[in-house]
Design an enzyme around this catalytic site. Structure first.
Site, PDB file in Angstrom:
ATOM      1  N   ASP A 100       0.844  -1.205   0.000  1.00 49.01           N
ATOM      2  CA  ASP A 100       0.000   0.000   0.000  1.00 49.01           C
ATOM      3  C   ASP A 100       0.873   1.247   0.000  1.00 49.01           C
ATOM      4  O   ASP A 100       2.036   1.197   0.411  1.00 49.01           O
ATOM      5  CB  ASP A 100      -0.869   0.042   1.264  1.00 49.01           C
ATOM      6  CG  ASP A 100      -1.851  -1.113   1.321  1.00 49.01           C
ATOM      7  OD1 ASP A 100      -2.163  -1.692   0.272  1.00 49.01           O
ATOM      8  OD2 ASP A 100      -2.302  -1.419   2.441  1.00 49.01           O
TER       9      ASP A 100
HETATM   10  N1  URA Z   1      -1.158  -5.671   4.262  1.00 50.39           N
HETATM   11  C1  URA Z   1      -1.624  -4.405   4.220  1.00 50.39           C
HETATM   12  O1  URA Z   1      -2.614  -4.078   4.852  1.00 50.39           O
HETATM   13  N2  URA Z   1      -0.949  -3.519   3.466  1.00 50.39           N
HETATM   14  C2  URA Z   1       0.178  -3.817   2.783  1.00 50.39           C
HETATM   15  O2  URA Z   1       0.760  -2.942   2.139  1.00 50.39           O
HETATM   16  C3  URA Z   1       0.636  -5.140   2.846  1.00 50.39           C
HETATM   17  C4  URA Z   1      -0.049  -6.056   3.589  1.00 50.39           C
END
Ligand code: URA
Length: 235
Positions: A100
């Protein structure tokens, strides 16, 4: 293969940079200066040299990036900086599994599409380890709940039960979590489901490949031969 394509891959340069090297007479093919970008070479047999140094052919590239927060795992984006801008657009690499925008840490990038496909296959169960900072203290039952699986929704709103995940408590509100899936916002959603909130998330490892602690946030390096073999071993 065309000489310019070979040089782009081997030297990790853009086509434009490669054409400049050729025009500057920096490249030899079997000891003869070669200026023609469309020369067809046999990468197994011909000896290609750059400024007198013989090149070893590498078609696939693998790098590890310590992704900063605020950067998106995309080639281009109209609003935010992208991981491809950090590593330089010309390399044509894609991530093996995204993070993310607000997640930091290990992103492995390659141009080896079939390996990416194998490693991101949901049935493959590749372990990913995250450092998680939470808003509230970790509760007694979190480990058992993660191990059992939680009822969540994926990015398309489809319900699923998360596969068993491991939690190692580091401090009252900090832990390591290992998951074998890579669903949309999965770690954040798991803790929301447990009534908590992730306030910082960093990926530390994919399988046995750990983020190099010498890489500052925003830095990247090529994987070593050993790490490439580890990666192929996972795939
Ligand atoms: N889980 C999440 O919530 N975000 C990420 O970037 C990776 C795993």
């Amino acid at each position: 293969m065309r000489l310019d394509k070979y040089l782009c891959h081997t030297l990790e340069l853009s086509r434009r940079d490669v054409h400049r090297l050729l025009a500057d007479k920096k490249i030899t093919v079997n000891n003869q200066i070669c200026m023609r970008k469309d020369t067809v070479i046999n990468e197994e047999k011909d000896r290609i040299a750059y400024e007198g140094r013989e090149l070893l052919y590498r078609f696939f590239h693998y790098i590890m990036l310590n992704k900063p927060q605020g950067v998106v795992c995309a080639v281009r984006d109209s609003k935010f900086p992208t991981i491809n801008q950090i590593i330089g657009d010309h390399k044509n690499l894609h991530p093996i599994g995204r993070l993310d925008k607000d997640t930091e840490g290990l992103v492995i990038m390659t141009n080896n599409g079939s390996l990416t496909h194998a490693l991101t296959n949901p049935n493959k169960d590749v372990a990913k380890t995250y450092l998680v900072h939470l808003k509230s203290p970790i509760e007694e039952d979190y480990s058992a709940q993660l191990e059992k699986g939680l009822d969540l929704y994926d990015g398309k709103g489809k319900p699923y039960r998360s596969k068993p995940a491991k939690l190692i408590r580091l401090e009252a509100d900090k832990c390591l979590v290992e998951i074998t899936e890579g669903k949309y916002h999965q770690v954040k959603k798991m803790f929301l489901k447990l009534g908590n909130e992730v306030i910082y998330l960093k990926r530390l490892a994919i399988g046995s490949i750990c983020l190099d602690d010498k890489l500052e946030v925003g830095q990247f390096r090529s994987l070593t031969d050993q790490e490439i073999n580890q990666l192929k071993g996972i795939g």
